[in-house]
Design an enzyme around this catalytic site. Sequence first.
Site, PDB file in Angstrom:
ATOM      1  N   THR A 218       2.699   3.430  -7.055  1.00  0.00           N
ATOM      2  CA  THR A 218       2.437   3.551  -6.026  1.00  0.00           C
ATOM      3  C   THR A 218       1.577   5.145  -4.933  1.00  0.00           C
ATOM      4  O   THR A 218       1.109   5.501  -6.478  1.00  0.00           O
ATOM      5  CB  THR A 218       4.331   3.442  -5.683  1.00  0.00           C
ATOM      6  OG1 THR A 218       3.897   4.145  -3.553  1.00  0.00           O
ATOM      7  CG2 THR A 218       4.617   5.242  -5.905  1.00  0.00           C
TER       8      THR A 218
ATOM      9  N   ILE B  77       0.827  -1.272  -0.004  1.00  0.00           N
ATOM     10  CA  ILE B  77      -0.397   0.096   0.065  1.00  0.00           C
ATOM     11  C   ILE B  77       0.851   1.292   0.022  1.00  0.00           C
ATOM     12  O   ILE B  77       1.700   1.719   0.643  1.00  0.00           O
ATOM     13  CB  ILE B  77      -0.854  -0.185   1.229  1.00  0.00           C
ATOM     14  CG1 ILE B  77      -1.700  -1.142   0.754  1.00  0.00           C
ATOM     15  CG2 ILE B  77      -1.444   1.614   1.577  1.00  0.00           C
ATOM     16  CD1 ILE B  77      -2.634  -1.098   2.332  1.00  0.00           C
ATOM     17  N   CYS B  78       0.155   2.448  -0.875  1.00  0.00           N
ATOM     18  CA  CYS B  78       1.669   3.480  -0.791  1.00  0.00           C
ATOM     19  C   CYS B  78       2.473   3.264  -1.408  1.00  0.00           C
ATOM     20  O   CYS B  78       3.215   2.517  -1.918  1.00  0.00           O
ATOM     21  CB  CYS B  78       0.995   4.533   0.080  1.00  0.00           C
ATOM     22  SG  CYS B  78       1.052   6.108   0.316  1.00  0.00           S
ATOM     23  N   SER B  79       3.212   3.788  -0.461  1.00  0.00           N
ATOM     24  CA  SER B  79       4.525   4.060   0.398  1.00  0.00           C
ATOM     25  C   SER B  79       5.750   2.226   0.256  1.00  0.00           C
ATOM     26  O   SER B  79       6.392   2.518  -0.109  1.00  0.00           O
ATOM     27  CB  SER B  79       5.909   4.825  -0.127  1.00  0.00           C
ATOM     28  OG  SER B  79       5.544   5.069   2.007  1.00  0.00           O
TER      29      SER B  79
END
Lengths: 320, 320
Positions: B122, B102-104
């Site tokens: 990302t 998830i995300c970074s």
Amino acid sequence: MHTVAVLALDGVVPFDLSTPIEVFTRVRLPGGEPAYRVLICGATPTVDAGAFTLQAPFGLDAVADADTVILPGCADGAAPVPDEVLDALRRAHAGGARLASICSGAFILAATGLLDGLRATTHWAGAAALAARHPEVDVDPDVLYVDNGRLLTSAGAAAGLDLCLHLIRRDHGSAVAADAARLSVMPLEREGGQAQFIVHEQPPAPRGSALEPVLRWMEDNCAHDLSLDRIAARAGMSTRTLNRRFREQTGTTPLRWLQLTRIRRAQHLLEATDHPVDRIAARVGFGSPTAFRDRFKRVVGTNPHAYRSAFRRPAQSTPA
Amino acid sequence: MHTVAVLALDGVVPFDLSTPIEVFTRVRLPGGEPAYRVLICGATPTVDAGAFTLQAPFGLDAVADADTVILPGCADGAAPVPDEVLDALRRAHAGGARLASICSGAFILAATGLLDGLRATTHWAGAAALAARHPEVDVDPDVLYVDNGRLLTSAGAAAGLDLCLHLIRRDHGSAVAADAARLSVMPLEREGGQAQFIVHEQPPAPRGSALEPVLRWMEDNCAHDLSLDRIAARAGMSTRTLNRRFREQTGTTPLRWLQLTRIRRAQHLLEATDHPVDRIAARVGFGSPTAFRDRFKRVVGTNPHAYRSAFRRPAQSTPA
């Protein structure tokens, strides 16, 4: 700087706790400086958050001093709220702070008495329980959030994002809030409220009860034109007795029960088939597509096409 | 039962950590039993999550044994990942687990080398850094998630909800996933991907650089028909020199820079005004409304009307 205190009681839902951290700490003012300071406040230093335990760096004194207090939901909405917590919340409000709840956090806010006489919302699955526990609160399960100025409540889970973005828009205007929304990968404003997410389960008649056979018959025949007279005839009752029994056993009227059955079936067909909307309208017993669209919009809060887009099957299977 | 391990490293983003807890623990199979067990796993027993610290009840051995490993983002995407974490992730993958970031968290997944040669995404604000750090990974900032089978990545913040709902749909079908989506008050499928949330900032030319005056002139005159020849004439350069300078100083071509300027300005007008879309198209220099709609859709991933609904000003002021 505007201080946001987030109250972490035992049983706090990690997602509701994290939502204000995520949204508020990313907000930058046009000059580049942070707009909010977010403090996690416990009534106890160690807080049980279910999947993990956490240390809250701040206590209830920070709640009483905050500009905004966020009340995340707790796993058990019915858990009693400690008196010192209620005191801190009432003191914060008396001092001018605004209080905003996410999901079942509305139970905590309602326990302060501050919501009495006001409109409020919570997770759709908990709305009936909130209304039963706090009859003085006007509970609306259909919306994503309710803003009473310094007392706000939001619906479940992701609706906490909508609430926080709304507060940012109130504080700093649309441009800053739109930037915060982009960082959160959420729209600043969502169409259709919470109503589109509600599962309209029919209250089933107790097994073996007098109504059970007629309810099943109504479900099986909901595609047909079922008048109140026809349902009563099938049940072998007068329409008056039928209405009374329905009220006692399902909490609603026969025709409203039938409408919800039809809408629920239409939702299922929109999710699971590619049938055109007009065909679905006919299959669930709406005489005209327009009547279907109107009723669907009224119950679900969005139109059938938008609903299908949100809950449809994937267009194709995903690579394995 | 399917075990989901959520990796909590120091600096973990609380929202990304909480998203899989929120979504997976609520899922019930048609029989009523829970579908997933969610374990928070630390590389150390105490984990710094920024606004609070947490105790992770499980360690890296649970990561290596899980069916699904979720990698939440960390505040510092560039932070080095400890070797024993990379080992646990590679072991889990070798044993058949799927890994999803998830995300970074994509930075952690990329650090294992497992994403080499694959598509990934990302948070849009981190996509360029991920691509620079891992040139072997094909980074797509426009989508909400990328599914490579046993290696998945998602965009920032709320896109983690989309990813988790997608995994539930893969595991248990659309009906179960739609119910999970309703509980999370999120659509099961969102239109328009991450592209609609990206802020298309123009890379500014260094102050006082040769291009600065012509960039400002292009912005001020973007409503007009600016050909490459006209821009070059204004800059007092050949088109060839202009192209080279643009490439050096902005990383793109003059006409692409101009298009992005126009789209960004159109986004602003859609957010801040009630002007009709066709008037906005003309005001930002698109000869035809159709050309504007096509380009907008290509860059922003959604159409101008949908974009306006998502990021518009409130219809009326909120009660104070």
